[in-house]
Design an enzyme around this catalytic site. Structure first.
Site, PDB file in Angstrom:
ATOM      1  N   TYR A 168      18.783  33.488  14.773  1.00  0.00           N
ATOM      2  CA  TYR A 168      17.780  34.458  14.359  1.00  0.00           C
ATOM      3  C   TYR A 168      18.166  35.790  14.991  1.00  0.00           C
ATOM      4  CZ  TYR A 168      14.578  30.907  12.524  1.00  0.00           C
ATOM      5  OH  TYR A 168      14.008  29.908  11.792  1.00  0.00           O
ATOM      6  N   HIS A 354       6.768  28.112   2.322  1.00  0.00           N
ATOM      7  CA  HIS A 354       8.005  28.034   3.106  1.00  0.00           C
ATOM      8  C   HIS A 354       8.075  26.737   3.910  1.00  0.00           C
ATOM      9  CE1 HIS A 354      11.476  29.387   5.351  1.00  0.00           C
ATOM     10  NE2 HIS A 354      10.832  29.225   6.494  1.00  0.00           N
TER      11      HIS A 354
END
Length: 575
Positions: A168, A354
């Site tokens: 990330y 998601h």
């Protein structure tokens, strides 16, 4: 060769910049879609005036390069002291490539010192080469990269994706300054060609508007102990894109506001890279392009993140053909937040659902006074590789006291250990992002099953206290003594029958409520325990009715674009 930083300066991908540096010098390479001259400059404020400029090209196979500067009236002069050194140049039928170097500190008052501070890069190009009278005016082929740090030295990547399967990466940008309120009316992904399977999702968060400008361009691995403190102020989700999705256009009566006191000034872009093959030496420049206009729509849009609070307390046993998780946006949270902010409710117009690799189906269920309405959204054949905002056929009114459940169905067949709620694609999530209007001060409305009941299921009697490690440790019984709760869960002998019983039990456990405002503020209901609602009857999605295709919606003129991309450590924010 050996350029460890790169970025794209223009929104159309025609101007590429690479660079490297050592203790005393910096070397640039620019590749531009032109057979004329190219210009590159360092500006004190993003404007032409008082800029340090270099202009070059290739004529009759021979490269040329000249050091220039602009005076306070933006007139360009050839610098008497030529401090930029041509390294090489080449040209084909479409592109010009130039490489040049200079000292970081030249002691020339017409040059800009290159330090670790923020700089503004300006650029231009022309279809013709520089003539005897100097460079011709570039016209519209110009722009600026609002802020960057040329000497940025990131923690581990030095311009490349870290060598691990999940990364990330976060970077802070400044939203383009506007003198009055504007609306963003479209957002689209800019995924670097060939990286479609690497870039899993991109989130945009609003940051504290009082950030120091020195934070601009700061990039680092997200959720890392050494990441800049400023990243912690970026809590409110502005937009979400996930793999396979295309651009999103807001309805004609709704826009994402910029330019007012409560609007984003600084944003943090979080990119989730999924690299299971552990590719090495990958430099990425993916990001988002934002279209905005001064022609205001009727309403300001907002985003609410709903579902299961991302945590290790969200867990899935192995070997399950089907396992169901539920994340609640509770009536208590919506009663408090909407009751104070918008008693007449808000209207949801799009949803992005998601999950990760184990996800098989998702639906966002809607309840009012214990009666279930039609789902806000549903996908019975969820595909990890295709996730995007779905415009609702009809906008849905969400009232104070309503209740939402994001229901995710997973399969963990073939997995030998527990699957945990978390950030990697082998971990799991269960989220619905709701786009709605008018905007209210509610950022997250989520839940998480309390952990005590889950531990009791496998026979845990006592944990070690005080809790000094994470994940915390088990004290008794003996078979789990000195194991973390993760290790204890994995040690338990799971079967399909036990997994099903565990699932049924978890769905009835009390839930921790997450009900957060923009930034780091919370509604008072956050942190309380509530029981899941009693569902009287289950409503199925409506059956499909065949009908003729509707006419396409008339277009709108997009007046400006804003590009948010980066090469892992260096970003472009250009007009």
């Amino acid at each position: 060769v050996g350029f460890r930083h790169s970025t794209i300066l223009d929104p159309h991908g025609k101007y590429h910049l690479k660079w490297r540096f050592d203790r005393g010098t910096i070397t640039f390479e620019i590749e531009v879609e032109t057979t004329g001259y190219v210009g590159f400059g360092l500006s004190p404020n993003g404007a032409m005036a008082l800029s340090d400029i270099v202009i070059g090209g290739v004529t009759d196979g021979r490269p040329y390069l000249q050091d220039y500067f602009a005076d306070a009236k933006r007139k360009v002069h050839r610098d008497v002291q030529q401090n930029y050194r041509l390294e090489y140049g080449r040209e084909n039928n479409t592109h010009t490539v130039l490489a040049f170097s200079r000292d970081l500190l030249t002691c020339d008052t017409n040059d800009k010192d290159i330090t670790e501070s923020t700089v503004r890069v300006i650029w231009a190009y022309h279809s013709d080469d520089v003539g005897p009278s100097g460079p011709m005016y570039h016209g519209v082929n110009r722009g600026r990269k609002i802020s960057t740090r040329l000497l940025n030295k990131p923690d581990t990547t030095s311009g490349f994706l870290p060598y691990k399967d999940t990364t990330y990466w976060c970077q802070i940008f400044q939203i383009q300054e506007v003198q009055q309120k504007h609306h963003i009316i479209r957002i689209e992904p800019l995924i670097q060609r060939g990286h479609e399977n690497l870039v899993h999702h991109i989130l945009l968060y609003q940051c504290d508007s009082n950030l120091n400008e020195s934070e601009l361009g700061a990039s680092h691995e997200c959720y890392h102990p050494n990441m800049p403190d400023s990243f912690l102020t970026c809590e409110t989700i502005v937009f979400a894109w996930a793999i396979g999705g295309e651009g999103f256009t807001y309805p004609p009566h709704v826009g994402l506001s910029i330019g007012t006191a409560i609007d984003p000034v600084y944003v943090l872009m979080e990119v989730h890279y999924d690299n299971p093959a552990l590719q090495q030496g990958v430099v990425d420049s993916s990001g988002l392009r934002l279209f905005y206009t001064p022609e205001l729509r009727q309403y300001d849009a907002g985003v609410i993140e709903t579902g299961v609070w991302v945590s290790l307390y969200h867990m899935l046993p192995p070997g399950m053909q089907e396992y169901v998780s539920e994340g609640h946006c509770t009536r208590e949270c919506l009663q408090e937040s909407l009751g104070q902010e918008m008693p007449n409710g808000v209207r949801v117009f799009a949803v992005l659902m998601h999950a990760h690799l184990a996800g098989r189906a998702i639906r966002t269920r809607h309840f009012r006074e214990q009666e279930e309405l039609q789902p806000l959204s549903h996908d019975e054949e969820f595909d990890f590789n295709f996730q995007e905002f779905q415009l609702l056929k009809e906008e849905r009114l969400l009232l104070p006291g309503d209740h939402l459940i994001t229901e995710c169905k997973y399969t963990t067949k073939g997995r030998q250990n527990m699957t945990w709620g978390g950030l990697t694609t082998r971990d799991e999530m269960c989220l619905s992002y709701l786009l709605y209007y008018p905007r209210v001060n509610l950022a997250r409305c989520e839940s998480l099953p309390e952990i005590t009941g889950q531990l009791k299921f496998i026979g845990v009697k006592e944990i070690q206290a005080p809790v000094t490690t994470w994940p915390f440790m088990i004290k008794s019984p003996k078979k789990y003594s000195n194991l973390s709760f993760i290790e204890a869960m994995d040690k338990y002998r799971w079967s399909k029958k036990r997994g099903k019983s565990f699932n049924e039990m978890v769905l009835q456990l009390p839930m921790n409520v997450r009900c957060s405002k923009w930034g780091q503020d919370e509604w008072s209901i956050q942190g309380t325990l509530v029981s899941p609602p009693e569902v009287k009857s289950e409503v199925k999605p409506p059956s499909v009715v065949c009908r003729s295709a509707s006419e396409p919606h008339s277009g709108v003129v997009l007046l400006f674009t804003l590009c948010l991309t980066y090469s892992v450590v260096q970003a472009c924010l250009s007009l």
